[in-house]
Structure formats: structure tokens, C-alpha cells
Design a protein around this motif. Sequence first.
Motif, PDB file in Angstrom:
ATOM      1  N   ASP A  98       1.486  40.362 -68.379  1.00 42.28           N
ATOM      2  CA  ASP A  98       2.278  40.030 -69.338  1.00 42.28           C
ATOM      3  C   ASP A  98       1.809  40.100 -70.794  1.00 42.28           C
ATOM      4  N   HIS A  99       0.718  39.359 -70.852  1.00 39.68           N
ATOM      5  CA  HIS A  99      -0.032  39.150 -72.093  1.00 39.68           C
ATOM      6  C   HIS A  99      -0.620  40.610 -72.520  1.00 39.68           C
ATOM      7  N   ASN A 105       2.155  42.604 -73.851  1.00 37.75           N
ATOM      8  CA  ASN A 105       2.707  42.176 -75.314  1.00 37.75           C
ATOM      9  C   ASN A 105       1.634  42.600 -76.143  1.00 37.75           C
ATOM     10  N   LEU A 106       0.356  42.634 -75.806  1.00 35.76           N
ATOM     11  CA  LEU A 106      -0.533  42.955 -76.812  1.00 35.76           C
ATOM     12  C   LEU A 106      -0.557  44.542 -77.256  1.00 35.76           C
ATOM     13  N   ALA A 125       2.449  46.256 -76.929  1.00 36.97           N
ATOM     14  CA  ALA A 125       3.387  46.494 -77.924  1.00 36.97           C
ATOM     15  C   ALA A 125       3.335  46.228 -79.330  1.00 36.97           C
ATOM     16  N   VAL A 126       2.407  45.007 -79.284  1.00 37.23           N
ATOM     17  CA  VAL A 126       2.355  44.777 -80.931  1.00 37.23           C
ATOM     18  C   VAL A 126       1.328  45.877 -81.606  1.00 37.23           C
ATOM     19  N   THR A 137      -1.035  35.448 -79.351  1.00 40.23           N
ATOM     20  CA  THR A 137       0.753  35.655 -79.161  1.00 40.23           C
ATOM     21  C   THR A 137       1.160  34.976 -77.970  1.00 40.23           C
ATOM     22  N   ASP A 138       0.594  34.779 -76.877  1.00 38.70           N
ATOM     23  CA  ASP A 138       1.045  34.284 -75.647  1.00 38.70           C
ATOM     24  C   ASP A 138       0.397  33.004 -75.200  1.00 38.70           C
ATOM     25  N   ARG A 162       5.365  27.897 -73.763  1.00 40.80           N
ATOM     26  CA  ARG A 162       4.656  28.416 -74.730  1.00 40.80           C
ATOM     27  C   ARG A 162       4.424  27.595 -75.869  1.00 40.80           C
ATOM     28  N   ARG A 176       3.495  27.142 -79.783  1.00 41.05           N
ATOM     29  CA  ARG A 176       2.914  28.162 -80.923  1.00 41.05           C
ATOM     30  C   ARG A 176       2.985  27.134 -81.964  1.00 41.05           C
TER      31      ARG A 176
END
Length: 569
Positions: free
Chosen positions: A113-114, A117-118, A120-121, A445-446, A492, A494
Amino acid sequence: MSATPLPLDGGGTRHRVTGVRGALTTAVVRLTPADRQLLSRLAVFPGLFTTAAVRELTDGPDPAPALARLTGAALVVRCGTRFRLLRVVREYFAAEPVAPAATVSGADRERLDHLLNLSAVARFAGEHERAADRLIEALAICARCADVRNAGIVLDALGDAALELGDYAAAFARHTQSRRLAMRLADPLWTAESLNRLGLISWLRGDFGATRMLCAGAVAISKAQSGTRARRAQSRAVLGLGVVALHRGDHATARALLSQSFAAADRVAWRDGKAWALGQLGLLSLHEGDTTAARRYLRASLRNHHSLNARWRIASQLEALAAVALASREAEHAVRLLGAAAELRMLTGARVPPVERAARERTLAAARNAVPRARFAQLWSGVTTEQVIHGELDEQPPAARVVDPPLRVFAFGRAEVFLGSEPLLPADWTFAKPRELLYFLLTETDCTKHRIGRALWPWSTDAQVRNNFHTTLHHLRRALRQPGWVTYANGRYRFDREAGCDFDVDRFRNALRDTELAPAKWLTTAVEVYRGDFLDGVPGEHWITERRAALREDYDRAVKTLEVLRRRP
């Protein structure tokens, strides 16, 4: 994953081998069993891969020595910091990238998942090569865990990243692999989506025969399904058929199909599908001589693509609008549009698709003939891409908002944290880890507890990590004097930037993200913000080194691009 059986004779009989495959067999036989197994596993990668991706695949010791041996045996090719397998070697081993279907769970699931996400960013920021590296690592996890479905998702994302870079052959190969997996799982919608992606690539390459065949197959499959995904697949497939009709000059059929595609995308609020359909309706109207309708459609398409940050498509829409401007006797405006598109392509590395090259060259030649040379050069670089886009959409560029934050954090060069005008001193942190946790929360981000623990205390046991984490978080909140700075939700942690935080890494990243609209301005801002390497000289774990190297790479790229811009006439 197992290797293709080697043609060996257990009794030691020597067989004469000939040809490429024979030479390859001889080279493979000389490997140790461990190196042979690694070589067979590398067949999972459809293109370039990194050492980090191999580490995810093997989940074992450092693979660098084995990669060096395989490179020395000419079975693996080094390409800078990446590697690739020779095609003949990949074909020698297993053709499918994963084993029977399974799912990823536990720490592998979090890591997957991490990485997604990376990627996608990175893709949204236009960093498609970096996104591809993250996706290759994700594919390695899917292969090691035999997760076919997530492997398909990763392969499709790899194909999309390759398409953004203009590597149509690589994009076609990735989506072909994804289609094979979809057919293995007998997933009709996945199959239709893969056919659509292959149809899009064929269209951009100018192969309309293949486009028609692939999209017709996708239409047949998606019509038999229901739901939002099915309607999206049908919308995209009908779009491809409409483009084929437009290419063949059958304007009536093209308008019917493109309108149908737009309506289907609109019903499911699919902005990407609407943007593509509107762009093709604009080109159709231009072919028919209706410049008013063409401009309306193309501007609507530009608005949608702009909101999606689809930068290579933004450039294509600007070039199409330049053709409309020329047809409307607005030659100087056409030059501005072409200049903005060229600037965007230069900064993003986006190539002109083969199917659009002839039209672009005609538009550029007509603009050069219509405007004197000196005036052409002045108009070409006289305004920024941001100004051109907002002017075309009748919008004003957003005004900058000045904020006086209660917290200021500096990571470039000397690491400093200020509450208002008061600097936080070493005694305020109690020990080093609370400050390291602050920078981790601000740059990642995660932030699950497990991932924070692996980054900040990689050699500790789970019990030690739990104790260290809660103690460190307590001291971080105490140092900042406001517990609300660090929040927890949905598993999470943040950092709440909305409470008012000025972080120099955020300003650096935002400047790079905005370079497609005002390149010289924002690249200069990014270079000025970068006062030195990330947390230079600050002791900490390996994650700091990785982040430092990534940001340094971004900085070096910004400096080089700025030098190119400043050399332009």
C-alpha cells in the motif's frame, strides 16, 4: 516461482549446444543454484528494475553481490542505477509474472500500500520514472506473495507511467501482461479495461486497425456486464471506435460514437472519460470547419485535463486550440498556445504522440508563415504556460496567500524548529528521537505505528518499538506544547499542517509541482528554498539517507532544467 527446467543430463553426459538458446543454457548451467533461482525470479520484471525491487522480490540478504555476478555473466544488463534482463533470458524462464492467485497480508500488505501511494503521488507530480521504480518494487511483492490481482493493478499502473513518458512499446507490453492475468482469473471487466488500454496505445501510435479490433472486443465484453466499471469500460471502448471513424472521415458515425462515449462518462461522473471525448469532438468540429464549436469542446476538454493534472494531454489540447486559432485568423494567439505547449512538453518530458505529429507540424508551419520571425520569437516565450491556460479558460491565476504560521520547520541544511520566533533547543526535545519523529511525520505519507517503528528503530523488537514509540511521541508533543499537532485516525498518525506550519520541504515540493505552469518562476523558488541537503549532518536512521538522496535528485534536476530555460533565447 520456479525456473523453466534446464536441459541437463544428470549422468554428466555432455551435449553439444548450438545457437542463442544453447549458449544461454551453457551460461545458466555455470551459475550456482541460488543465482539461477534469482535469475528465474527476475523474469517477473517487465523492464528496468532496481536493487530495492530485487530485495522486495527475494525478501532475503543483500542482492547486490548476486546482481553483480549475473551482470558479469552478461545475463543481466546494468543501465545506470537500474538493471534489466535480456529479452532472450526473460523468455527462457517463466513467462507469467506471478504464480496461482493469492493475497498479500500483514507487513507485505502495508509495504505494498505504501509503495502504491508513493507511486500515485509521484505520477501526479509528473515524476513517472520515480513512480515506475516504486511500482516495480510493488510488483516484486506481488510476485513473491503470488498476488495475481494486485500484480494486474501494478502492471496497469506501470503501463500508464510508460505511456506518460511516451514509451509506447513498454506500455503495450505491460498492459498485455495485465490482460493475460485477467484472462487467467476469468475477470471480464479487467479484460475489457486491458483491451481498452491496448486500444488507446494503438490509437496513439496511429495503428487504427488494431484500435478498432481491441475496442470492439472491449465493447462486446463490457456490454454484458453491469455497474460503474462496466459503463466506464464501454465509454472508453466506444471512444476508440469513434476515433477510428473520425480517422476514416466518417464524421456522422464519429459524432454519434463520441457523443455516446461522452454521455456514458457523464452518467458515472468520470471526468477523465469526458475529457477525452470532448477533445475528440473538438477535433471533429475543427475538421468540419465549425471553429466556434471546436473551441468550446477543446476548452472544456482542457479544463477537465487541467483539473486532473494530465500534463501531456494539456499540451495536446493547447496545440489543438492553436489549430483552431489559426483557422479563426488569430495567428498570434496560436503562437502563444504553441509556445505554452512546447514549454510544458520540455519540462515534463512528454512526447508528441505519433498520431498527432503530422497535425502539430502543419500547425507550427502555418503559424511560422503567418507571423514575422521576430514577433514569433517574442510571442513564443512572452507569457508563461500558467497565463496561457488561465487566459484560455477565462480564469485568473489564484492569488498567493500569505500565512504567518505559529510553527516553522527547516530541514534543508541546518535543521531548525521555531515556535513563533522562539527556537527549540536540544533540551526541549529531551533526546534526539522526538525531533526525528517530527521530520518523519512531516515528510512521509503513510505513518502507521508499524512503519514508524521500522524506520526509527529498525533493530528493535516489537515490544521495544512500542515502548520507544509512545515515549518519543509523548516528548514530541511536549516539545511542541500542543498535543493536537500530531493526530491519530484510521490507524495512521499525521502532522496537522492546517494548524499553521511552514515547512521548507513542503515549499520545495510545491514549487516543483507547480513548474508546469510557471517554470522559471517556480524552479527558481525551489532552488532558493534548498539551502543544503536534507537534515545535513543530523544523525538518524536509514530513512533519512533515502529522503536526502531523493530530494537532492529533485534539486539537481531543477537546477539543470533552470539552466536550460535561461539559455533559451
